[in-house]
Scaffold this active site. Structure first.
Site, PDB file in Angstrom:
ATOM      1  N   CYS A   1       0.843  -1.202   0.000  1.00 29.73           N
ATOM      2  CA  CYS A   1       0.000   0.000   0.000  1.00 29.73           C
ATOM      3  C   CYS A   1       0.877   1.251   0.000  1.00 29.73           C
ATOM      4  O   CYS A   1       1.606   1.500  -0.938  1.00 29.73           O
ATOM      5  CB  CYS A   1      -0.946  -0.016   1.208  1.00 29.73           C
ATOM      6  SG  CYS A   1      -1.910  -1.521   1.396  1.00 29.73           S
TER       7      CYS A   1
ATOM      8  N   ASP B   1      -9.286  -2.179  -6.770  1.00 28.80           N
ATOM      9  CA  ASP B   1      -8.227  -1.349  -6.190  1.00 28.80           C
ATOM     10  C   ASP B   1      -8.314   0.058  -6.759  1.00 28.80           C
ATOM     11  O   ASP B   1      -7.916   0.306  -7.899  1.00 28.80           O
ATOM     12  CB  ASP B   1      -6.853  -1.967  -6.494  1.00 28.80           C
ATOM     13  CG  ASP B   1      -5.726  -1.347  -5.683  1.00 28.80           C
ATOM     14  OD1 ASP B   1      -5.903  -0.210  -5.197  1.00 28.80           O
ATOM     15  OD2 ASP B   1      -4.669  -1.996  -5.538  1.00 28.80           O
TER      16      ASP B   1
ATOM     17  N   HIS C   1      -7.891  -4.067  -2.564  1.00 28.03           N
ATOM     18  CA  HIS C   1      -6.685  -3.394  -2.075  1.00 28.03           C
ATOM     19  C   HIS C   1      -6.479  -3.751  -0.596  1.00 28.03           C
ATOM     20  O   HIS C   1      -7.413  -3.669   0.201  1.00 28.03           O
ATOM     21  CB  HIS C   1      -6.873  -1.880  -2.222  1.00 28.03           C
ATOM     22  CG  HIS C   1      -5.717  -1.061  -1.733  1.00 28.03           C
ATOM     23  ND1 HIS C   1      -4.709  -0.612  -2.573  1.00 28.03           N
ATOM     24  CD2 HIS C   1      -5.411  -0.598  -0.493  1.00 28.03           C
ATOM     25  CE1 HIS C   1      -3.843   0.104  -1.868  1.00 28.03           C
ATOM     26  NE2 HIS C   1      -4.237   0.112  -0.609  1.00 28.03           N
TER      27      HIS C   1
END
Length: 279
Positions: free
Chosen positions: A164, A214, A246
Site C-alpha cells: 500500500c 483497487d 486493495h
C-alpha cells in the site's frame, strides 16, 4: 523450492517522461472516500518472533532466519500506514525470515502509525490529516538511514517489499538503485509518472502483486504497467488476483478462502521473485 506459507488465525475488524522528475503527491479532501480499503481488513493474531534494534537512529523490527542465510543481503520490509502497530506487518516480516531472508522493518512514522483500531468500521480516524503529517518523501528518508546503517555492517545487496503506502517508498528506493529487487503489493501513490520514472532510472527487477478491486492501482493502470514494462531488461512480472480488494496481501482474511488464496499466492510470488533476483 518450497515456500513456507504465511497463514494466520484472525480476529475480524472491521504520458512518458523524457527527464527524471518525481511528481508531487496530491492528498484528497476526504478520508475514507480516498481509500476506504487502505484502512480496512482484519487484524491477524500471532506472536512476533523478531526483535527491535535501533539502526542509525531508527527503531527497526528485525526478523532473522533460524537457518543459515547470506549475511551480506537484506530484505527491507516497508509497511502500510499501520507500521509496527499492526501485528500483521511484523508477522509477515517473520514469514519472509522463515524463507531465508534477514528482514529489516523500519519505523516509518516516528512512533505515530495509524492506530490498529482504525480497522474498526466505526473508527473516526482521519487518514487525510494523518497523511499530511507523514508524506512519503519524508518517510523514505528513514528507510535510507537504515540502509546507511546496514552498509556499515557489511550488507551490500538489498531487496524491498512494500505494501500500500510502503509500495511508493519502494519505488523511490528503486529510482535511486538503492535496491536490486522490488516487490510491491496493491501500491498507493503510484501512477503513470512513477512508472515512467522507474523505467528511466531503475535497474531493480520489479514484481507487482495486483488485484481486481483497487482504487489506488486500478486495472487500467495495471494494464499500462504491463505495456510499459514489456521489455524491461532487469525483470518484470505482475500477478493479478480476482475477487479481492486493495490490502489483501497484508490485511486479507485467511478465513475467507478466496482472499486467503490470493494472500498466499502473492506471498509465494514475492518469495520466489526475491530468491531469483536478490543476488
Amino acid at each position: 523450492m518450497r515456500v513456507a506459507p504465511a497463514l494466520r488465525t484472525v480476529r475480524v475488524a472491521a504520458q512518458s517522461l523524457l527527464t527524471f522528475r518525481r511528481p508531487r503527491l496530491a492528498f484528497p479532501s476526504t478520508t475514507r472516500s480516498f481509500c476506504k480499503d487502505c484502512i480496512s481488513g482484519v487484524r491477524h493474531e500471532g506472536t512476533p518472533e523478531g526483535t527491535y534494534e535501533v539502526i542509525n537512529g531508527i527503531k527497526t523490527y528485525v526478523a532473522t532466519p533460524k537457518t543459515d542465510h547470506p549475511k551480506d543481503k537484506a530484505l527491507l520490509y516497508v509497511s502500510d500506514v499501520f507500521g509496527h502497530e499492526l501485528p500483521n506487518n511484523t508477522l509477515l516480516a517473520d514469514d519472509f525470515a522463515r524463507n531465508g531472508f534477514k528482514v529489516y522493518f523500519p519505523d516509518l512514522f516516528e512512533g505515530d502509525p495509524a492506530p490498529a483500531d482504525a480497522l474498526n468500521p466505526g473508527s473516526n480516524f482521519d487518514l487525510y490529516k494523518w497523511l499530511a503529517n507523514h508524506k512519503p518523501e519524508h518517510t523514505v528518508k528513514r528507510v535510507r538511514r537504515v540502509v546507511e546503517g546496514l552498509k556499515e555492517q557489511g550488507i551490500a545487496a538489498y531487496g524491498a517489499t512494500g505494501y500500500c503506502y510502503g509500495a511508493r517508498l519502494v519505488f523511490d528506493l528503486a529510482f535511486d538503485n538503492i535496491i536490486q529487487v522490488a516487490v510491491v503489493a496493491h501500491p498507493s501513490f503510484v501512477n503513470s509518472d512513477e512508472l515512467d520514472t522507474y523505467l528511466l532510472k531503475s535497474k531493480a527487477a520489479l514484481l507487482i502483486n495486483s488485484c481486481e478491486f483497487d482504487g489506488r492501482f486500478p486495472p487500467s493502470l495495471a494494464k499500462l504497467a504491463d505495456e510499459k514494462f514489456t521489455r524491461f531488461a532487469p525483470g518484470y512480472r505482475r500477478t493479478y488476483f480476482e475477487g479481492v480488494r486493495h490490502g489483501f496481501a497484508v490485511r486479507g482474511d485467511p478465513n475467507n478462502p478466496a482472499v486467503n488464496a490470493a494472500k498466499e499466492g502473492a506471498f509465494k510470488a514475492s518469495v520466489e521473485w526475491l530468491l531469483k533476483y536478490l543476488k
